[in-house]
Design a protein around this motif. Structure first.
Motif, PDB file in Angstrom:
ATOM      1  N   ASN A  67       0.841  -1.192   0.000  1.00  0.00           N
ATOM      2  CA  ASN A  67       0.000   0.000   0.000  1.00  0.00           C
ATOM      3  C   ASN A  67       0.871   1.233   0.000  1.00  0.00           C
ATOM      4  O   ASN A  67       2.050   1.188   0.384  1.00  0.00           O
ATOM      5  CB  ASN A  67      -0.938  -0.006   1.206  1.00  0.00           C
ATOM      6  CG  ASN A  67      -0.219   0.300   2.505  1.00  0.00           C
ATOM      7  OD1 ASN A  67      -0.113   1.457   2.920  1.00  0.00           O
ATOM      8  ND2 ASN A  67       0.307  -0.742   3.170  1.00  0.00           N
ATOM      9  N   VAL A  72      -7.889   3.743  -2.231  1.00  0.00           N
ATOM     10  CA  VAL A  72      -8.476   3.884  -0.902  1.00  0.00           C
ATOM     11  C   VAL A  72      -8.991   5.304  -0.684  1.00  0.00           C
ATOM     12  O   VAL A  72     -10.051   5.519  -0.086  1.00  0.00           O
ATOM     13  CB  VAL A  72      -7.451   3.523   0.189  1.00  0.00           C
ATOM     14  CG1 VAL A  72      -8.049   3.704   1.583  1.00  0.00           C
ATOM     15  CG2 VAL A  72      -6.958   2.086   0.000  1.00  0.00           C
ATOM     16  N   ARG A 101      -3.939   0.447  -2.456  1.00  0.00           N
ATOM     17  CA  ARG A 101      -3.399  -0.862  -2.114  1.00  0.00           C
ATOM     18  C   ARG A 101      -3.259  -1.652  -3.416  1.00  0.00           C
ATOM     19  O   ARG A 101      -3.981  -1.392  -4.380  1.00  0.00           O
ATOM     20  CB  ARG A 101      -4.315  -1.603  -1.137  1.00  0.00           C
ATOM     21  CG  ARG A 101      -4.468  -0.900   0.202  1.00  0.00           C
ATOM     22  CD  ARG A 101      -5.262  -1.747   1.197  1.00  0.00           C
ATOM     23  NE  ARG A 101      -5.364  -1.088   2.489  1.00  0.00           N
ATOM     24  CZ  ARG A 101      -4.424  -1.119   3.420  1.00  0.00           C
ATOM     25  NH1 ARG A 101      -3.301  -1.806   3.205  1.00  0.00           N
ATOM     26  NH2 ARG A 101      -4.586  -0.489   4.559  1.00  0.00           N
ATOM     27  N   ASN A 148     -11.205  -2.968   0.858  1.00  0.00           N
ATOM     28  CA  ASN A 148     -10.031  -2.414   1.535  1.00  0.00           C
ATOM     29  C   ASN A 148      -9.506  -3.394   2.578  1.00  0.00           C
ATOM     30  O   ASN A 148      -8.297  -3.622   2.701  1.00  0.00           O
ATOM     31  CB  ASN A 148     -10.386  -1.081   2.184  1.00  0.00           C
ATOM     32  CG  ASN A 148      -9.174  -0.354   2.730  1.00  0.00           C
ATOM     33  OD1 ASN A 148      -8.068  -0.493   2.211  1.00  0.00           O
ATOM     34  ND2 ASN A 148      -9.370   0.419   3.772  1.00  0.00           N
ATOM     35  N   ALA A 149     -10.412  -4.009   3.319  1.00  0.00           N
ATOM     36  CA  ALA A 149     -10.021  -4.964   4.363  1.00  0.00           C
ATOM     37  C   ALA A 149      -9.373  -6.207   3.764  1.00  0.00           C
ATOM     38  O   ALA A 149      -8.409  -6.746   4.322  1.00  0.00           O
ATOM     39  CB  ALA A 149     -11.244  -5.358   5.187  1.00  0.00           C
ATOM     40  N   PHE A 206      -5.880  -5.397   2.780  1.00  0.00           N
ATOM     41  CA  PHE A 206      -5.093  -5.273   4.018  1.00  0.00           C
ATOM     42  C   PHE A 206      -4.712  -6.652   4.559  1.00  0.00           C
ATOM     43  O   PHE A 206      -3.550  -6.912   4.902  1.00  0.00           O
ATOM     44  CB  PHE A 206      -5.892  -4.495   5.065  1.00  0.00           C
ATOM     45  CG  PHE A 206      -5.251  -4.472   6.426  1.00  0.00           C
ATOM     46  CD1 PHE A 206      -4.201  -3.614   6.701  1.00  0.00           C
ATOM     47  CD2 PHE A 206      -5.686  -5.334   7.420  1.00  0.00           C
ATOM     48  CE1 PHE A 206      -3.597  -3.604   7.955  1.00  0.00           C
ATOM     49  CE2 PHE A 206      -5.093  -5.334   8.674  1.00  0.00           C
ATOM     50  CZ  PHE A 206      -4.051  -4.466   8.942  1.00  0.00           C
ATOM     51  N   GLN A 207      -5.678  -7.563   4.621  1.00  0.00           N
ATOM     52  CA  GLN A 207      -5.426  -8.903   5.138  1.00  0.00           C
ATOM     53  C   GLN A 207      -4.430  -9.660   4.255  1.00  0.00           C
ATOM     54  O   GLN A 207      -3.581 -10.403   4.767  1.00  0.00           O
ATOM     55  CB  GLN A 207      -6.737  -9.683   5.245  1.00  0.00           C
ATOM     56  CG  GLN A 207      -7.700  -9.168   6.295  1.00  0.00           C
ATOM     57  CD  GLN A 207      -7.165  -9.370   7.715  1.00  0.00           C
ATOM     58  OE1 GLN A 207      -6.279 -10.180   7.947  1.00  0.00           O
ATOM     59  NE2 GLN A 207      -7.699  -8.623   8.657  1.00  0.00           N
ATOM     60  N   GLU A 210      -2.001  -8.365   2.414  1.00  0.00           N
ATOM     61  CA  GLU A 210      -0.659  -7.839   2.678  1.00  0.00           C
ATOM     62  C   GLU A 210      -0.127  -8.307   4.031  1.00  0.00           C
ATOM     63  O   GLU A 210       1.040  -8.702   4.150  1.00  0.00           O
ATOM     64  CB  GLU A 210      -0.668  -6.309   2.627  1.00  0.00           C
ATOM     65  CG  GLU A 210       0.709  -5.701   2.861  1.00  0.00           C
ATOM     66  CD  GLU A 210       0.706  -4.186   2.913  1.00  0.00           C
ATOM     67  OE1 GLU A 210       1.746  -3.607   3.292  1.00  0.00           O
ATOM     68  OE2 GLU A 210      -0.342  -3.583   2.596  1.00  0.00           O
ATOM     69  N   GLN A 211      -0.983  -8.292   5.056  1.00  0.00           N
ATOM     70  CA  GLN A 211      -0.553  -8.721   6.391  1.00  0.00           C
ATOM     71  C   GLN A 211      -0.145 -10.191   6.387  1.00  0.00           C
ATOM     72  O   GLN A 211       0.807 -10.587   7.071  1.00  0.00           O
ATOM     73  CB  GLN A 211      -1.677  -8.494   7.408  1.00  0.00           C
ATOM     74  CG  GLN A 211      -1.939  -7.025   7.712  1.00  0.00           C
ATOM     75  CD  GLN A 211      -0.696  -6.335   8.236  1.00  0.00           C
ATOM     76  OE1 GLN A 211      -0.104  -5.475   7.571  1.00  0.00           O
ATOM     77  NE2 GLN A 211      -0.277  -6.715   9.436  1.00  0.00           N
TER      78      GLN A 211
END
Length: 286
Positions: free
Chosen positions: A26, A49, A91, A125-126, A129-130, A132-133
Motif C-alpha cells: 500500500n 483507498v 493498495r 479495503n479490508a 489489508f489482510q 498484505e498482512q
C-alpha cells in the motif's frame, strides 16, 4: 496534511498454478507522483483507498478516485500519476497464474477495459489489508492464504459488477463472452440445461449475456441450443437408434416433445426424415 508512506510484502513461497501471488502493498503517494511508463511481466491490481489520480493504458487516460481500481496486464505499456491537489492512496497486489487472464476477463477486465469504477468498499479495503498482512507474517502457509484473499477480492469485483449489471463495452470482451457461451452450449447440449444455468456457470448476468449473444449470432441462446440439438439429431437418426434414444442423446427427456420440435425445425418428423435418408442418402434439404 497526510504524510507519504510506502509498504510492501513479498510472498516467500510463491507457487505455480491458477493464481500465484507475488507481492502486496500500500502507498500514500505524494502530489503528482508518477510511475512509468513501464511494462510488467505480471498482473498488478490497484485499489484506490482515497484521493484521485490518472491511469494511462493503450493511449487512454482513466481518471479514478476512492473506490476505483485499475489493472495492469503483462506486456502493456502503462503509467499512472496521482492528483496534484488530492493525491491518491492505494493498495495493490501483484500476481501471475495460468487462469489469471481468464478470471479477469470474466469480471469484464481486459487491456481494453482495465478499470473498475465502483463505490467505496470497506470490505475490499479490508481484503487487500489482510492479504498484505498475511505476506508480512511470512508463515509457511501464507501462499495458500494469500491466494484465498485474492480470490475473495476477485469475487467482490464480480459481485459489484453483477449488482450493477455493468456490461462489458469493448468488442473483444463481448466476443469472448459469446464464444464462451457457444463452447458451453456445444459441450452441454445433451444435458437438460437452461440458459439460466449457462449464465450462472459462466459468471454473467442472463439478460446481458442473452442480448450480446443475439447481437453476435442473430439467434437467442435458446434457439442456438435448439439448432445444435436438431443438427446433432439429424446425424443420430442415420444410426441404429430408436427415436427415444436420439431424443435422450440430444437433451430431450420427452420423445414426443422432441418430435414436435424436430418437425417445427425441419418440416417433417424424425421418422419421415430417417425414411428419406434411407431412400435418398444425398437429400440435402433442411
Amino acid at each position: 496534511m497526510i504524510e507519504p508512506h510506502h509498504s510492501v510484502a513479498f510472498n516467500p513461497h510463491p507457487s505455480k498454478g491458477e493464481l500465484s501471488i507475488l507481492f502486496s502493498g500500500n502507498s500514500q503517494t505524494k502530489a503528482s507522483h508518477k510511475v512509468g511508463p513501464q511494462v510488467l511481466d505480471y498482473y498488478l491490481i490497484h485499489y484506490v483507498v482515497s484521493g484521485r489520480g490518472t491511469f494511462r493504458c493503450m493511449g487512454h487516460d482513466y481518471h479514478l478516485e476512492k473506490g476505483g481500481s485499475f489493472v495492469i496486464f503483462p506486456g502493456e505499456l502503462v503509467s499512472y500519476i496521482s492528483d496534484e491537489t488530492d493525491p491518491w492512496s492505494y493498495r495493490w497486489v501483484g500476481f501471475k497464474g495460468t487462469r489469471a487472464d481468464e478470471y479477469l476477463h470474466k469480471l469484464g477486465l481486459s487491456q481494453h477495459q482495465p478499470v473498475n469504477a465502483t463505490q467505496p468498499n470497506r470490505k475490499m479495503n479490508a481484503l487487500f489489508f489482510q492479504l498484505e498482512q498475511t505476506l508480512h507474517i511470512r508463515q509457511s502457509h501464507c501462499d495458500m492464504q494469500s491466494q484465498g484473499y485474492l480470490r475473495l477480492i476477485l469475487a467482490e469485483y464480480g459481485q459489484k459488477r453483477s449488482s450493477a449489471n455493468v456490461p462489458v463495452e469493448d468488442s473483444q470482451g463481448i466476443q469472448q463472452q459469446v464464444e464462451q457461451a457457444i463452447r458451453w452450449l456445444t459441450l452441454q447440449y445433451h444435458q437438460p440445461i437452461s440458459i439460466e444455468q449457462m449464465a450462472q456457470s459462466l459468471g454473467y448476468h442472463r439478460t446481458h449475456l442473452s442480448k450480446m449473444f443475439k447481437q453476435h449470432t442473430g439467434m437467442s441462446p435458446m434457439n442456438f441450443l435448439l439448432k445444435i440439438r436438431m443438427e446433432r439429431a439429424k446425424l443420430l437418426l442415420q444410426e441404429t437408434l430408436t427415436i427415444e434414444q436420439v431424443a435422450s442423446s440430444v437433451g430431450f427427456s420427452d420423445a414426443l416433445y422432441f418430435s414436435k420440435q424436430f418437425r417445427k425445425w425441419f418440416g417433417r418428423s424424425p421418422s419421415d426424415y430417417r425414411q428419406d435418408q434411407t431412400t435418398n442418402p444425398y437429400d440435402c434439404r433442411q
